[in-house]
Design an enzyme around this catalytic site. Structure first.
Site, PDB file in Angstrom:
ATOM      1  N   ASP A  25     -14.523   2.029  -2.135  1.00 35.91           N
ATOM      2  CA  ASP A  25     -13.937   0.773  -2.598  1.00 35.91           C
ATOM      3  C   ASP A  25     -14.446   0.487  -4.020  1.00 35.91           C
ATOM      4  O   ASP A  25     -15.632   0.627  -4.305  1.00 35.91           O
ATOM      5  CB  ASP A  25     -14.332  -0.358  -1.635  1.00 35.91           C
ATOM      6  CG  ASP A  25     -13.454  -1.585  -1.797  1.00 35.91           C
ATOM      7  OD1 ASP A  25     -12.751  -1.931  -0.838  1.00 35.91           O
ATOM      8  OD2 ASP A  25     -13.482  -2.204  -2.878  1.00 35.91           O
ATOM      9  N   HIS A  75      -5.306   0.073   5.654  1.00 39.68           N
ATOM     10  CA  HIS A  75      -6.578   0.740   5.354  1.00 39.68           C
ATOM     11  C   HIS A  75      -7.673   0.173   6.236  1.00 39.68           C
ATOM     12  O   HIS A  75      -7.648  -0.999   6.610  1.00 39.68           O
ATOM     13  CB  HIS A  75      -6.951   0.587   3.878  1.00 39.68           C
ATOM     14  CG  HIS A  75      -6.885  -0.828   3.385  1.00 39.68           C
ATOM     15  ND1 HIS A  75      -5.692  -1.440   3.058  1.00 39.68           N
ATOM     16  CD2 HIS A  75      -7.856  -1.758   3.182  1.00 39.68           C
ATOM     17  CE1 HIS A  75      -5.931  -2.683   2.674  1.00 39.68           C
ATOM     18  NE2 HIS A  75      -7.234  -2.901   2.757  1.00 39.68           N
ATOM     19  N   HIS A 108     -11.669  -0.552   6.406  1.00 37.71           N
ATOM     20  CA  HIS A 108     -12.900  -0.691   5.633  1.00 37.71           C
ATOM     21  C   HIS A 108     -14.061  -0.158   6.481  1.00 37.71           C
ATOM     22  O   HIS A 108     -14.196  -0.553   7.652  1.00 37.71           O
ATOM     23  CB  HIS A 108     -13.216  -2.158   5.356  1.00 37.71           C
ATOM     24  CG  HIS A 108     -12.245  -2.879   4.477  1.00 37.71           C
ATOM     25  ND1 HIS A 108     -12.481  -3.140   3.160  1.00 37.71           N
ATOM     26  CD2 HIS A 108     -11.016  -3.415   4.744  1.00 37.71           C
ATOM     27  CE1 HIS A 108     -11.453  -3.817   2.641  1.00 37.71           C
ATOM     28  NE2 HIS A 108     -10.555  -3.998   3.590  1.00 37.71           N
TER      29      HIS A 108
HETATM   30  P1  5GP Z   1      -7.967  -5.792   1.738  1.00 34.06           P
HETATM   31  O1  5GP Z   1      -8.384  -7.085   1.091  1.00 34.06           O
HETATM   32  O2  5GP Z   1      -6.490  -5.535   1.518  1.00 34.06           O
HETATM   33  O3  5GP Z   1      -8.376  -5.652   3.166  1.00 34.06           O
HETATM   34  O4  5GP Z   1      -8.763  -4.651   0.980  1.00 34.06           O
HETATM   35  C1  5GP Z   1      -8.364  -4.104  -0.227  1.00 34.06           C
HETATM   36  C2  5GP Z   1      -9.564  -3.409  -0.800  1.00 34.06           C
HETATM   37  O5  5GP Z   1      -9.133  -2.547  -1.836  1.00 34.06           O
HETATM   38  C3  5GP Z   1     -10.579  -4.371  -1.416  1.00 34.06           C
HETATM   39  O6  5GP Z   1     -11.835  -4.213  -0.778  1.00 34.06           O
HETATM   40  C4  5GP Z   1     -10.626  -3.972  -2.888  1.00 34.06           C
HETATM   41  O7  5GP Z   1     -11.916  -4.027  -3.412  1.00 34.06           O
HETATM   42  C5  5GP Z   1     -10.096  -2.543  -2.849  1.00 34.06           C
HETATM   43  N1  5GP Z   1      -9.408  -2.158  -4.070  1.00 34.06           N
HETATM   44  C6  5GP Z   1      -8.467  -2.884  -4.732  1.00 34.06           C
HETATM   45  N2  5GP Z   1      -8.020  -2.185  -5.795  1.00 34.06           N
HETATM   46  C7  5GP Z   1      -8.673  -0.995  -5.779  1.00 34.06           C
HETATM   47  C8  5GP Z   1      -8.619   0.155  -6.630  1.00 34.06           C
HETATM   48  O8  5GP Z   1      -7.881   0.228  -7.614  1.00 34.06           O
HETATM   49  N3  5GP Z   1      -9.432   1.198  -6.285  1.00 34.06           N
HETATM   50  C9  5GP Z   1     -10.255   1.160  -5.206  1.00 34.06           C
HETATM   51  N4  5GP Z   1     -11.026   2.239  -4.985  1.00 34.06           N
HETATM   52  N5  5GP Z   1     -10.326   0.094  -4.396  1.00 34.06           N
HETATM   53  C10 5GP Z   1      -9.550  -0.977  -4.677  1.00 34.06           C
END
Ligand code: 5GP
Ligand code: ZN
Length: 144
Positions: free
Chosen positions: A36, A105, A107
């Site tokens: 992340d 995804h 985590h």
């Molecule tokens: P969500 O909030 O959708 O469950 O998680 C999305 C995750 O993607 C977040 O933890 C955020 O930090 C990560 N993230 C967002 N943009 C990018 C990116 O460009 N590259 C990577 N490696 N992680 C990202």
């Protein structure tokens, strides 16, 4: 191999295609795990199916099974590499639950004593009547 499902507007599809860089730790024919970019703890990793599906509720069973199969090994590796004592494995489904990227995804967040993450979330109570009503409704949905 069947053509993969991709959304040109999706940031994770761009990462999987290699047009946005990522730090990958595991790759299979159907999924990729990368770090992340904004980790909750060092080693925070995202396991992402290659095919674009918006959220866990829309993930085909076979792909969910593949991801599920990868999770124990990923957890062991992340724990060992970060010297973490444990981990949270989290899937956010929908904006209300904190999902910001609409490509499903998982985590994997390594956990250590005294780290800045707080669990449990506030817990409530239920009555036997409410539990029975909810279970009946969920079973009906599962059967439909
Ligand atoms: P969500 O909030 O959708 O469950 O998680 C999305 C995750 O993607 C977040 O933890 C955020 O930090 C990560 N993230 C967002 N943009 C990018 C990116 O460009 N590259 C990577 N490696 N992680 C990202
Ligand atoms: Zn996508």
């Amino acid at each position: 191999m069947a053509e993969s499902i991709s959304d040109p507007a999706c940031i994770f599809c761009k990462i999987l295609a290699g047009s946005i860089p990522s730090t990958r730790v595991l790759e299979t024919d159907r999924a990729v795990a990368f770090l992340d970019a904004f980790p909750l703890n060092p080693g925070h990793t995202l396991l992402v199916p290659r095919d674009h599906h918006a959220n866990l509720a829309e993930l085909p069973d076979e792909l969910a099974a593949h991801c599920g199969e990868l999770l124990p090994r990923l957890c062991r590796a992340i724990k060992a590499a970060t010297n973490a004592e444990g981990a949270n494995v989290v899937v956010n489904l929908g904006r209300v639950a904190g999902q910001t990227v609409d490509h499903v995804h998982y985590h994997i967040i390594p956990r250590s004593p005294g780290d800045p993450i707080h669990w449990p979330w506030p817990q409530g109570r239920t009555t036997p009547e409410e539990a029975a009503r909810l279970a009946t409704a969920i079973r009906a949905e599962l059967a439909s």
